[in-house]
Design a protein around this motif. Structure first.
Motif, short mmCIF file in Angstrom:
data_model
loop_
_atom_site.label_atom_id
_atom_site.label_comp_id
_atom_site.label_asym_id
_atom_site.label_seq_id
_atom_site.Cartn_x
_atom_site.Cartn_y
_atom_site.Cartn_z
N HIS A 85 -18.24 10.33 104.15
CA HIS A 85 -17.07 10.47 104.51
C HIS A 85 -16.21 9.47 104.03
CE1 HIS A 85 -17.96 13.22 107.34
NE2 HIS A 85 -19.34 12.69 107.73
N PRO A 86 -16.01 9.32 102.51
CA PRO A 86 -14.99 8.16 101.95
C PRO A 86 -13.63 8.10 102.51
CG PRO A 86 -15.52 9.96 100.45
CD PRO A 86 -16.41 10.34 101.50
N GLU A 87 -13.27 9.32 102.98
CA GLU A 87 -11.99 9.33 103.28
C GLU A 87 -11.58 8.56 104.47
OE1 GLU A 87 -13.79 12.72 105.59
OE2 GLU A 87 -13.96 11.88 103.43
N VAL A 88 -12.59 8.77 105.43
CA VAL A 88 -12.73 7.85 106.93
C VAL A 88 -12.65 6.47 106.45
CG1 VAL A 88 -13.75 7.51 108.95
CG2 VAL A 88 -13.57 10.04 108.06
N VAL A 89 -13.50 6.02 105.68
CA VAL A 89 -13.78 4.64 105.35
C VAL A 89 -12.23 4.06 104.96
CG1 VAL A 89 -14.67 3.00 103.63
CG2 VAL A 89 -16.09 4.75 104.63
N GLU A 90 -11.61 4.82 104.16
CA GLU A 90 -10.48 4.32 103.44
C GLU A 90 -9.07 4.34 104.62
OE1 GLU A 90 -9.74 2.84 100.47
OE2 GLU A 90 -12.02 3.10 100.54
N ARG A 91 -9.17 5.36 105.37
CA ARG A 91 -8.41 5.38 106.42
C ARG A 91 -8.51 4.49 107.59
NH1 ARG A 91 -8.14 7.82 111.62
NH2 ARG A 91 -10.28 8.96 111.37
N LEU A 92 -10.07 4.14 107.83
CA LEU A 92 -10.16 2.77 108.61
C LEU A 92 -9.66 1.46 108.16
CD1 LEU A 92 -13.40 3.96 110.53
CD2 LEU A 92 -11.07 4.30 111.27
N LYS A 93 -10.07 1.35 106.75
CA LYS A 93 -9.62 0.11 106.07
C LYS A 93 -7.88 -0.09 106.06
CE LYS A 93 -11.77 -0.66 102.12
NZ LYS A 93 -12.43 -0.42 100.73
N GLU A 94 -7.52 1.10 106.14
CA GLU A 94 -5.90 1.11 106.22
C GLU A 94 -5.27 0.45 107.61
OE1 GLU A 94 -4.10 4.65 104.85
OE2 GLU A 94 -5.12 4.43 102.79
N LEU A 95 -6.10 1.01 108.53
CA LEU A 95 -5.81 0.67 109.97
C LEU A 95 -6.05 -0.79 110.26
CD1 LEU A 95 -7.26 3.67 112.05
CD2 LEU A 95 -4.79 3.26 111.47
N TYR A 96 -6.85 -1.45 109.58
CA TYR A 96 -7.23 -2.75 109.60
C TYR A 96 -6.17 -3.54 109.20
CZ TYR A 96 -9.31 -7.27 108.25
OH TYR A 96 -9.66 -8.80 108.33
N GLN A 97 -5.57 -3.31 108.38
CA GLN A 97 -4.45 -4.28 107.40
C GLN A 97 -3.43 -4.70 108.36
OE1 GLN A 97 -4.97 -5.45 104.61
NE2 GLN A 97 -6.72 -4.42 103.89
N PRO A 98 -2.67 -3.99 109.01
CA PRO A 98 -1.81 -4.63 110.21
C PRO A 98 -2.49 -6.02 110.77
CG PRO A 98 -1.44 -2.21 110.29
CD PRO A 98 -2.94 -2.75 109.33
N PHE A 99 -3.86 -5.72 111.53
CA PHE A 99 -4.33 -6.60 112.20
C PHE A 99 -4.57 -7.86 111.53
CE2 PHE A 99 -8.57 -8.84 112.84
CZ PHE A 99 -8.43 -9.24 113.99
N TRP A 100 -4.92 -7.92 110.23
CA TRP A 100 -5.17 -9.03 109.51
C TRP A 100 -3.71 -9.71 109.02
CZ3 TRP A 100 -8.66 -12.26 108.28
CH2 TRP A 100 -8.57 -13.11 106.97
N GLU A 101 -2.78 -8.74 108.77
CA GLU A 101 -1.44 -9.27 108.47
C GLU A 101 -0.83 -10.21 109.86
OE1 GLU A 101 0.84 -6.23 107.20
OE2 GLU A 101 -0.62 -5.99 105.32
N GLU A 102 -1.44 -9.80 110.98
CA GLU A 102 -0.81 -10.61 112.03
C GLU A 102 -1.45 -11.88 112.36
OE1 GLU A 102 0.02 -9.44 116.77
OE2 GLU A 102 -1.64 -8.45 115.74
#
Length: 586
Positions: A424-441
């Motif tokens: 499920h590489p597409e799920v991995v990429e989607r969840l990595k994208e969801l992480y980014q706003p958290f890290w930026e905060e």
């Protein structure tokens, strides 16, 4: 479901949190050996969140619970090294309730700062009995405490200046006893009680009568750990009986939760991320300090008869410690000011059975490192899990290669045994994208700012500093009584804020004052605010005194003790007293 109230009918709130008790350390969660009848009764009566998450360590969980924010935004995201201290401006759930007319009490473990302005009495709690640092017997705790007949700090309503008091009995019994006193004294007005037990955190000390039922069972990994939980359970029964007898149980919101995964409920390999080799962990992988499920999924029971939060029902929706403050605010009819800037969500829609109104799609938990720990822990995704109700995207820093993302279908693989990231590489990429706003905060905060404690604060003068809050570039500072028995070999700075200019007296010690033991050194030196001063150490001295005039402002304090051979280490303990605005004769 009637869960919102008028100001006149506001419920009491009791929040009980145990320390290092995991999801599987309850008989109602399937533990085949441990007996917890009183907690089982609460479980049977409550609304239970079965997919509830915290941080994998105690300090960040407590920071998020108190503030409703991700721990990386609070200053308190590790357990030592100056990283377990809340930023001074952070308001807590106790501030919120106190500002809205509630009596507030806190009994037990705080672990969000030992000094002003970050102590519980500085953060909204009016009636307090607490031990310092992360555990009884750790460095800044009162010297000689060992779980029995210990000395804790008491703070009475109307004051922020505490005093040490010796209490008779086992620590858990003491904290429940103080909670009972608080309830009795405040039964005629709404109250918010935070009962933050230090048990079953190690060291694993408990009276023989609690340990004995588990001691001879070869299937039990840690009989004292189970005995400590059995004692908690017994106290819980007495406490809830008191609430009934006082007529308070029906209009009291009663919450039970724990601060991270199990510490003593199973025997694990040297890697905390592994499944247990013995013991019971409710089928989960990982333990305390792991970002796998067993490290951060915990019990969460909420019971409130008058609010119709009863019936032994399960809520399987993803929820977290961040959600407790906004939930309690809404249940109690309290407006949550925007200044609190919470990251959590009110669980009220889920309590009402309105899952469709629940906006959370994912949750991020990161076990931050920060200054003083290995550099990979400062990176994005380091020691992180991104959670949805179906998926867990895990990047554990203990596994190699780092940034090797593993994906688990938690609905079909609760034990997290099969990595399906390749499928499920597409799920991995989607969840990595969801992480980014958290890290930026969070990253601009925890990577660039350290919390500071006050010197010269009239609410705590002198300030009592302990080496557990040294901010070290590498390694860990000494944090236990056992470690400070060794001669100091290193030193590191304390991050401090000189609240008012004037003359300050520094007393450098190898042992806490209560120990009454001499400093093993011939010379002592300190550095602060661009000044350095060195003095000889009188033989047999228990403390080395140095006076300096300081300007107000933020700075660092470094101490040095030298032996006859010229070897150096820091003063494990240093008291800093403001003597006055003018110069003082030395």
């Amino acid at each position: 479901m009637a869960v919102l109230v008028s100001a006149a009918d506001r419920p009491n709130v009791i929040l009980v949190m145990t320390d290092d008790q995991g999801y599987g350390d309850l008989s109602c969660h399937g533990n085949p050996i441990l007996k917890t009848p009183e907690l089982d009764k609460l479980h049977a009566e409550s609304i239970r969140f079965t997919d509830f998450h915290v941080s994998p360590f105690c300090t960040p969980t407590r920071a998020s619970l108190m503030t409703g924010q991700h721990a990386g935004r609070t200053g308190a995201y590790r357990t030592t090294g100056g990283l377990s201290i809340l930023y001074r401006e952070k308001k807590t759930i106790a501030n919120l309730f106190a500002d809205n007319g509630y009596a507030t009490g806190m009994f037990g473990k705080w672990h969000l700062g030992d000094n002003a302005p970050q102590r519980p009495q500085d953060k909204g709690f009016q009636d307090v009995v607490w031990h310092r640092c992360g555990g009884i017997g750790q460095g800044s705790d009162y010297w000689g405490n060992d779980y029995f007949d210990d000395t804790f700090e008491r703070v009475t309503p109307g004051s922020r200046i505490g005093s040490f008091e010796k209490f008779e009995g086992y620590c858990t019994d003491v904290f429940f006893r103080e909670a009972s006193r608080f309830v009795e004294q405040n039964k005629e007005k709404p109250f918010f009680l935070y009962l933050a037990l230090n048990a079953p955190h190690g060291p694993y000390y408990v009276a023989p009568e609690w340990e004995q039922p588990y001691k001879d069972n070869k299937a039990v990994v840690n009989s004292a750990f189970y005995g400590m939980i059995a004692n908690i359970d017994w106290n819980m029964g007495l406490f809830r009986k008191q609430l009934d007898e006082l007529g308070l149980a029906k209009n009291t919101i009663f919450i039970f939760m724990t601060d991270n995964g199990t510490a003593g409920g199973g025997k694990f390999s040297r890697y905390q991320d592994s499944p247990p080799m013995a013991g019971y962990n409710a089928g989960m992988r990982g333990r305390k300090s792991s970002i796998y499920e067993g490290g951060q999924r915990v019990p969460f029971f909420i019971y409130w008869p008058e609010g119709e939060l009863t019936g032994g029902k399960d809520v399987e929706t993803l929820a977290a410690h961040l959600d407790v403050m906004p939930t309690l605010a809404e249940l109690c009819g309290i407006d949550l000011p925007e200044a609190y800037d919470v990251d959590g969500l009110s669980l009220v829609p889920l309590l009402k059975g309105e899952k469709d109104a629940w906006p959370r799609e994912h949750l991020v938990i990161q076990h931050h490192g920060g200054r003083g720990y290995t550099s990979p822990l400062n990176e994005p995704f380091a020691d992180t899990v991104v959670l949805t109700e179906k998926w867990r995207l895990v990047n554990s820093w203990r596994e190699t290669p780092r940034h090797s993302f593993k994906l688990y279908d938690i609905e079909n693989d609760f034990a997290q045994e099969k990595d399906v990231s390749q499928e499920h590489p597409e799920v991995v990429e989607r969840l990595k994208e969801l992480y980014q706003p958290f890290w930026e905060e969070v990253s601009p905060v925890f990577l660039n700012r350290l919390a500071r404690v006050d010197l010269g604060n009239p609410d705590q003068n002198p300030t009592e500093l302990c080496a557990q809050d040294w901010v070290m570039e590498k390694g860990y500072p000494p944090y236990s009584f056992k470690q400070i028995k060794k001669l100091p070999k290193v030193t590191a700075p304390w991050m401090v804020h000189v609240k008012q200019a004037g003359r300050y007296r520094f007393t450098l010690r190898q042992w806490p004052e209560a120990a009454g033991k001499p400093v093993v050194a011939v010379r002592a030196k300190l550095e602060i605010a661009g000044q350095t001063k060195e003095v000889s150490v009188e033989p047999g001295s228990t403390g080395v005194v140095i006076d300096l005039d300081l300007p107000a402002g933020s700075t660092e304090l470094l101490t040095y003790l030298y032996n006859q051979a010229g070897k150096m280490g820091g003063a494990y303990f240093t008291e800093v007293e403001w003597l006055g605005a003018g110069a003082v004769e030395l």
